[in-house]
Motif scaffolding. Sequence first.
Motif: not given
Lengths: 185, 575
Positions: A106-112, A138-145, A116-119
Amino acid sequence: MILGLDTGTRTLTEAEHLLHDLVKALGLGEDTVACTHFVRTGDGPPHVACSLTVPHLPGPAALPDGAGTASGAGRTGPEDLAEGAALAAIAHATGTGGRLVLFPGHGALTGTLGVAEIMARSGIERVVVLAHTGDPAPDTPVVTRDFVRPQWCDGKIVLLTMPAADGRLMPAEVPDPTPCCADHG
Amino acid sequence: MGHGSSHGHPHDHPHEHPRSEAALDQGDLAAVVDMAIPDAELSPGQVSRRQMFRRAGLLGAGLTAAGVLGTPAAASAATPRHTGGGREPRGGYLWLAGDHHIHTQHSSDGMYKVSDQVGHGAAYGLDWMVITDHGSVAHAKIGVEKVNPDIVAARRDHKETLVFQGLEWNIPGAEHGTVFVAPGRNEVSTLKEFENGYDGSVKNAGASTPQNEALAIAGLNFLADSVRRRRVDGALFLANHPSRKGLDSPHEIRGWRDAQPGIAVGMEGAPGHQAAGIPRPAGPGSGRGFYDSTPGADSWPGYPPESYKTFGGFDWMTSTVGGLWDSLLAEGKGWWITANSDAHAIHADTTVRGGGDFNADGRYDDPAYGGTLNVNAGDFWPGFYSRTHVGARSFDYLAVMEAIRQGRVWVDHGGLISALVVRARQSGTGQLGVSLGDTLHVRKGAKVEVSIEITLAGVPNWAQVVPALARVDVIQGDVTGPVTDPDAFTTPSTKVVSSYEVGKNSGTVTFTYKVGAVDRPVYVRLRGTDGKRSAPGLLGAAVDPHGPAIDVYGDADPWNDLWFYSNPIWIVPRG
């Protein structure tokens, strides 16, 4: 093993504080899975119970005063709160419910990050988009905030997202929802 | 603006409404059919209606005010009468635009004077407005009284606008709602007693518990009793931003409506705060309507995660074809939709909140000039973007309340259309037919048609462009009677049955939807759009092929995604 814990707290924010304090007090590691659960027990108001993975059951001294706990068939504390703790622990154990505050990566989920990278970086197993059928590319960007709270769903850790600006996605839960009767800007 | 402006003679004596025949019509049917109330306590008009029901053998035969299936006689009694005098510009009614959800300096999160809100609303074309400051300890103690002189002054200064006093009720165990009463000498005392006795914030009764849900019903019963005792000439309750936090469960909505069908009559189909989704840096870059929540402890657990978002600016309960709203309509329950500003702080306005001690004074000082544009504010002035159009028999307070109570209401965003006249009638008979919210009774097997006349925008909206209506959808469902599960929030037979392409922005367009031979009770409602953002409905493309798309967080320009919605017309065959 999974420990259910219920202090009768009414808000997610308080429950998250409780989980962070507990993880720190118990010296738990990065791989801890800690969740919040909405429960309704007894005659009291609906509230938020917690669950978390622990290597062994903590002693009463490590737990908040007056909390109910549940692990396996064991329960401690006031009956209503112990029941809430048990509901939380069962939902966590069966992967049928619960909102994950801490989970591997969970600590690695920062920024955009890409879907696929999130998973790849975390225990999140699936990303879905509200009101859309089919999973995102898979390459759709997710703005994690820097605020990612997936959920247990059918035994999997699933992140709910919604459309955000510029064709990106963002978690469906925002870190700073507008309170009732608060300033609207 | 485009709405009819022939108001007749705006009167300036709102405190002296005689209980006219019109007042009785909009009055308490529940009292007429409630045999616990003796004839002696009814007005002569109510006694006359009771006698009519009695002669027809309807009293004691299950006649209630609870739904269209149960009230054929009541529905026909509510059929519009023609008042004559030439003040019937649109299908027999004055269509008056309004807003029932407006905050002022008497709200802890508000800032404007009553005169600011009423002045702007009037300038932007509103005929009626309800001032609804938040229920709170300070408001209940001080604010209800302090706001009243400002409202009375606004009535005097803006005779072209009807200004109601209401409040935003913290519904015990649920969300916020508008409560307002007809003007009169008891408006302040009634609202004050209601707020002190039944507000979820004042009574610390916000949690979702059976006790708090019961307190909400008790509050509605108090309002009904206030009307029955003639303390006020009318009272209405409408649920505000119903899906925002998942707090209004289906069984609570049904509970309110079933307890007091003459008081609890509907909900905001679209929330206010429509500027909240305007992208940064020009806007707040938030969720449209500030619908940016997710479930909390008090949320009803059955709601899906998408229910917390808006679709084309509308609440999920309204925007989902076959969803919660339709599940109520399929029960035969009149549950109407509105659209409002929820104005607290206006997008790109230059004023800032005045000082003062809200808790001590029950209000803030008057706002001050701030010198910069407040782009973080998410609201529009009343009438600027969202409008609730009600078909009133005349330009007065009770007529507006009657129109809302009867569901003679349609709503639009951004001036998408100027006027809407909908009539359901038996085909080929030359009947005028019935209007929105009403019930058409026909012989079983009779052919029915719905005529739709839309006056297109023709004039610019407040974004200075003339919107173009692209498509009109007819949505139809079976009326299948009461559900067994009070928490039902879908209904299987409702879907888009016909669509008409328009694609122009001036003049008038007419369509006739052929319902066909009616062998079972149905309802028909309308929806239209500028066609800029569409997606298959949440219950599938077979139900709604081109519904509103989920709004994009931080990028929802409200002027580029316009919709109108009408309330339904019911069609009920006899035999």
